[in-house]
Design an enzyme around this catalytic site. Sequence first.
Site, PDB file in Angstrom:
ATOM      1  N   LEU A 216       1.218 -26.148  32.079  1.00  0.00           N
ATOM      2  CA  LEU A 216       2.495 -25.455  32.250  1.00  0.00           C
ATOM      3  C   LEU A 216       3.673 -26.408  32.130  1.00  0.00           C
ATOM      4  O   LEU A 216       4.748 -26.021  31.659  1.00  0.00           O
ATOM      5  CB  LEU A 216       2.524 -24.744  33.606  1.00  0.00           C
ATOM      6  CG  LEU A 216       1.670 -23.478  33.725  1.00  0.00           C
ATOM      7  CD1 LEU A 216       1.737 -22.937  35.145  1.00  0.00           C
ATOM      8  CD2 LEU A 216       2.119 -22.423  32.737  1.00  0.00           C
ATOM      9  N   CYS A 217       3.471 -27.672  32.531  1.00  0.00           N
ATOM     10  CA  CYS A 217       4.577 -28.626  32.439  1.00  0.00           C
ATOM     11  C   CYS A 217       4.976 -28.864  30.995  1.00  0.00           C
ATOM     12  O   CYS A 217       6.153 -29.059  30.683  1.00  0.00           O
ATOM     13  CB  CYS A 217       4.204 -29.941  33.124  1.00  0.00           C
ATOM     14  SG  CYS A 217       2.728 -30.728  32.445  1.00  0.00           S
TER      15      CYS A 217
END
Length: 453
Positions: A216-217
Amino acid sequence: MSQPLMVSATIPGPSPAMASRWQYLDNVRRHTGPFTDPDMFDTSEAAVAQIEKMKILVIGAGGLGCEILKNLALSGFKQIHVIDMDTIDVSNLNRQFLFRQSDVGKSKAECAAKFVEKRVKGVSITPHNCKIQDKDEDFYMQFTLVICGLDSIEARRWINSTLVDLVDEENQDSLKPLIDGGTEGFKGQSRVIYPTITSCIECQLDMHAPRAAVPLCTLATIPRQPEHCIEWAHIMAWEQEKPFPKLDNDDPEHITWLYKKALARAQEFNIPGVTYSLTQGVVKNIIPAIASTNAIIAASCCNEAFKIATNTNPSLGAQENYMMYSGNDSIYTYTFKHEKKDDCPVCGNLARGLDVDPNLTLQEFIDSLAARPEAQLKKPSIRAQKTLYMQSPESLRLQTAPNLDKKIGDLVSNGDEIGVTDPSLGRVDFKYKLRFTSDFVSKDKLTTNGDAN
């Protein structure tokens, strides 16, 4: 030069042209070959005509499904049903040859059935424009064979568990052979499954590794590929803005919203390549397809159907049941036996051993199940001697939700057996026997031990 078969005008029968159409197929159906089992092969008129009475179900009317329908109709099968919930898109036209530009937006099942019926006289194809989950057991019981041309692992698992569940040892007709085909670019596979007898799709699930997840980062801060921008729109932007109550991957309006969001994201980071087609492919996890590979795999599936129906040659089955094809580097095929697993949650009878850290919360345990290649679950519910967590109905979800924050070791004991259900499995469930990987003493046990001392 061969002459057409002549039929007396006084005797009802097929026209010379129609009779000659099946001439070469009849040579196979009426004469033994080097691999024919004489104890199984029957050349009587009744046996030869049996193929015309068999009801065949084709699941999927896409790239593989179109080829399968055409091949079955030209192989002597006369009673065919096809089920597909999708409508025709412009991008389908390069390989789904039963469709034309004027069919865009229409039902795949209905258009495919109409086209084949028009070209192959005497064939009856019944379309069903719906999900396979919409049909009950009585619907599937009417068929002799089921052939899958699907691009969805979840749908494969559902029909597999349904056919296994149909089997009744006292009713031979309840055993429905499942022929499954799949392609990805220049690669493909075909397999024959006899439910409860041979290795099933769930036994073979580890051969279909789930798509690798993107952190997700990366999506949130440093996207590098057009797919990252699409996943950002799909996972993060949709959740934040909620443009529609629920995402429907088959709704063009929903895909368009995601495409515009992904395109804006890509322009912000100077990433080219975001298109509507790619957006649809990423969101629906559409696998690249080549028309020729589809034709090869569909031909293999239909050959197996023909062999099972006529006993002219041995089919994939009890011995070798899985054929792999690769055209990536020249041409390579390999046929082998995929072994049935005793601890298969669908066709086996043993619980799988599962090492688990008892300090994990129930939520963390559920998340770990989704990542396991042999499970690939999306919305699992867990039960032991009592229900630990249920996804539905809503009343049970709310009632069991507090358990999500509790440690596994507080909910079950080392060596306990748990059942895991998921919509993709139909009515069957995974059975796991838990093995704690570290010493664990719950608060309740500490209190009990303290009182005892």
